[in-house]
Design an enzyme around this catalytic site. Structure first.
Site: not given
Length: 393
Positions: A301, A322-323, A156, A299
């Site tokens: 960090m 979702h990513g 998160h 993507g």
């Protein structure tokens, strides 16, 4: 790229948008789900697909008259929110570190919760239904209130981003916190007990399910929708604080209107119509992408993220990734990479650079550009973002 049909023998086919062969454990998980009698038409795997619990993360499963709580997962309603602000990159100069510190002070992360419950949280209409939730969570109402407006941990995050035109975007990723987790755990336990009592020979105990029309199904469906609403509102509460902090630094505290706002789940289930039939669609690490639906595909960090609009691809059950999807487990990332690697891979990003976030290093994730290329038939890119501030849970 268009999907490929996996060469596995199952009652229902598995269609994959990933550009690589699945590992043996992933193949087994896909086969297990596609073998269940209530699965509708086929199983769809998104480009970021990887191992999960029971069902693959990055899978979309449509079912008739049944639902698997573990296939939804324990972070019910986990998803993303992003807003495009009227601010530009130049206005951020010299302010990134203080913005990060203010955000870290205003939004609890990890296991932390708010010391005070603000009025907007107390007024949330979902509290009226709390007494109707599973008995196993009744003691958690106060905790759920204090956690509303908190980020959580793991992958998160909160980010300040810039698009290719140097516009400032605010983005965050979070879900239903402890209350969603506990609701899921209670219902997964019930489903497993029912399977045991019925003598069901499931390929995986985590695929225990509820049958539509039963009290257990109705109770789970009610709690699932509640937790999804909690997760969405949780993101709204955090984004409101986030926006106020950025406005304090960039507009002297003056309120501004977002130019675009997107709030989407990627761990959830809904009733939908596909191929002319009413079905329950479980998206575990996938975003709904009907025509004109806006979505967010982040993507890592240190990598780009994308605001997208759906193309309504029927074979994917109108879904997208979702990513980027993890390339390696958290433990493996900690063993493979060093703190120097993290510093190098997050160069130019105002963020923590310590071993506490080493498992979130960009190298632990699949290349987001390849993931996006694999789903050109699922979504169109509306905006390409790159973070300049990142706060990890």
């Amino acid at each position: 790229m268009p999907y490929e049909k996996l060469e596995i023998s199952t009652p229902k086919p598995v269609l994959s948008w990933a550009n690589h062969a699945l590992g043996s454990d992933e193949t087994k998980m896909a086969r297990n789900v596609a073998s269940l009698p209530f699965v509708f038409k086929h199983v769809a795997l998104m480009p970021d697909v990887h191992l999960g619990k029971g069902a693959l993360v990055g899978s979309v499963v449509a079912t008739k008259e049944a639902i698997m709580p573990a296939a939804v997962g324990v972070d019910i309603g986990c998803g993303m929110m992003a807003i495009k602000t009227p601010f530009t990159a130049e206005q951020l100069e010299g302010k990134l570190k203080q913005i990060r510190l203010d955000l870290e002070a205003a939004i609890p992360v990890g296991f932390n919760e708010n010391k005070n419950v603000e009025k907007v949280v107390l007024n949330w209409q979902g509290w009226r239904d709390f007494k109707e939730l599973h008995s196993g969570v009744q003691r958690l109402e106060s905790k759920a209130m204090k956690q509303m407006g908190s980020l959580g941990g793991g992958n998160h995050f909160i980010e300040v981003c810039l698009d290719t035109e140097n516009s400032v975007w605010l983005m965050l990723h979070s879900g239903s916190r402890n209350i969603g987790n506990m609701l899921a755990q209670n219902h997964i336990g019930t489903a497993k007990e029912l399977a045991k009592l019925a003598g069901d020979r499931l390929p995986d105990p985590d695929l225990a399910y509820f049958v539509a029309g039963t009290p257990e199904f109705a109770t789970y469906w009610h709690d699932l929708q509640w937790a999804q609403d909690y997760a969405r509102f949780n993101r709204d509460v955090m984004m409101a604080r986030f926006k106020r902090i950025v406005e304090k630094h960039l507009a002297g505290g003056k309120q501004t209107k977002p130019l675009l706002s997107v709030n989407c789940h990627h761990n959830y289930a809904e009733k939908e119509v596909h191929f002319g039939e009413d079905v329950y669609v479980t998206r575990k690490g996938a975003v709904r992408a009907r025509e004109e639906d806006y979505g967010i595909i982040p993507g890592s960090m240190g990598a780009k993220s994308f605001i997208v609009k759906g193309k309504g691809n029927a074979e994917s059950y109108c879904s997208c990734s979702h990513g980027a999807g993890r390339l390696m487990s958290r433990n493996k990332a900690k063993n493979v990479y060093t703190l120097d690697d993290l510093i190098q891979q997050t160069n130019g990003v105002e963020c923590r650079k310590d071993e506490g976030v080493l498992d979130e290093i960009p190298g632990a994730y699949k290349p987001i550009e390849q993931v996006m290329a694999n789903q050109a038939d699922l979504v169109e890119v509306v905006a390409t973002l790159k973070q300049v501030v990142c706060i990890k849970g």
